[in-house]
Scaffold this motif. Structure first.
Motif, PDB file in Angstrom:
ATOM      1  N   ALA A 163      -4.251 -81.444 -68.101  1.00 58.60           N
ATOM      2  CA  ALA A 163      -5.265 -80.461 -67.731  1.00 58.60           C
ATOM      3  C   ALA A 163      -4.814 -79.633 -66.526  1.00 58.60           C
ATOM      4  N   THR A 164      -4.181 -80.281 -65.578  1.00 59.93           N
ATOM      5  CA  THR A 164      -3.667 -79.567 -64.401  1.00 59.93           C
ATOM      6  C   THR A 164      -2.619 -78.536 -64.811  1.00 59.93           C
ATOM      7  N   LEU A 165      -1.683 -78.943 -65.666  1.00 63.39           N
ATOM      8  CA  LEU A 165      -0.652 -78.010 -66.122  1.00 63.39           C
ATOM      9  C   LEU A 165      -1.241 -76.874 -66.953  1.00 63.39           C
ATOM     10  N   ILE A 166      -2.236 -77.181 -67.760  1.00 61.96           N
ATOM     11  CA  ILE A 166      -2.898 -76.133 -68.538  1.00 61.96           C
ATOM     12  C   ILE A 166      -3.535 -75.127 -67.588  1.00 61.96           C
TER      13      ILE A 166
ATOM     14  N   ALA B  89      -0.913 -72.951 -66.159  1.00 62.02           N
ATOM     15  CA  ALA B  89      -0.435 -71.980 -67.148  1.00 62.02           C
ATOM     16  C   ALA B  89      -1.427 -70.833 -67.290  1.00 62.02           C
ATOM     17  N   ARG B  90      -2.721 -71.156 -67.285  1.00 62.44           N
ATOM     18  CA  ARG B  90      -3.748 -70.098 -67.364  1.00 62.44           C
ATOM     19  C   ARG B  90      -3.681 -69.197 -66.139  1.00 62.44           C
ATOM     20  N   GLU B  91      -3.544 -69.790 -64.957  1.00 63.09           N
ATOM     21  CA  GLU B  91      -3.448 -69.004 -63.727  1.00 63.09           C
ATOM     22  C   GLU B  91      -2.211 -68.108 -63.730  1.00 63.09           C
ATOM     23  N   ALA B  92      -1.168 -68.549 -64.425  1.00 63.88           N
ATOM     24  CA  ALA B  92       0.064 -67.765 -64.524  1.00 63.88           C
ATOM     25  C   ALA B  92      -0.049 -66.669 -65.578  1.00 63.88           C
ATOM     26  N   GLY B  93      -1.192 -66.627 -66.284  1.00 60.30           N
ATOM     27  CA  GLY B  93      -1.415 -65.556 -67.239  1.00 60.30           C
ATOM     28  C   GLY B  93      -1.149 -65.887 -68.693  1.00 60.30           C
ATOM     29  N   HIS B  94      -0.851 -67.133 -68.989  1.00 60.58           N
ATOM     30  CA  HIS B  94      -0.597 -67.503 -70.378  1.00 60.58           C
ATOM     31  C   HIS B  94      -1.908 -67.583 -71.155  1.00 60.58           C
TER      32      HIS B  94
ATOM     33  N   ILE C 268      -0.550 -71.546 -74.906  1.00 63.44           N
ATOM     34  CA  ILE C 268      -0.653 -72.913 -74.395  1.00 63.44           C
ATOM     35  C   ILE C 268      -0.799 -73.896 -75.555  1.00 63.44           C
ATOM     36  N   GLY C 269      -1.655 -73.565 -76.510  1.00 64.23           N
ATOM     37  CA  GLY C 269      -1.814 -74.419 -77.678  1.00 64.23           C
ATOM     38  C   GLY C 269      -0.506 -74.610 -78.418  1.00 64.23           C
ATOM     39  N   ALA C 270       0.234 -73.525 -78.585  1.00 62.51           N
ATOM     40  CA  ALA C 270       1.521 -73.615 -79.280  1.00 62.51           C
ATOM     41  C   ALA C 270       2.491 -74.521 -78.518  1.00 62.51           C
TER      42      ALA C 270
END
Length: 67
Positions: free
Chosen positions: A23-26, A29-34, A39-41
């Motif tokens: 969850a932290t890495l997700i 990744a969201r904060e980085a714009g992904h 992310i799912g892929a």
């Protein structure tokens, strides 16, 4: 034999920590714009499953005993 049980316990502690780490890495990744699709892929799941994984719901392990 005791070392094997200690190893199993340590492994389980790592497994239990994985949803929060994911969850932290997700979130990072969201904060980085992904996107959720990206992310799912990366996780081998749908974007909807990735959204759910971003909010881990820890459940106590049933049947865990001490001793």
């Amino acid at each position: 034999m005791t070392d094997l049980l200690a190893d199993l316990h340590a492994l389980q502690e790592h497994i239990d920590a994985m949803p929060a780490a994911r969850a932290t890495l997700i979130g990072q990744a969201r904060e980085a714009g992904h996107t959720w699709v990206e992310i799912g892929a990366a996780l081998g799941m749908s974007h909807v499953a990735a959204m759910k994984a971003a909010k881990p719901n820890p459940k106590p392990r049933s049947g865990a005993t001490q001793g």
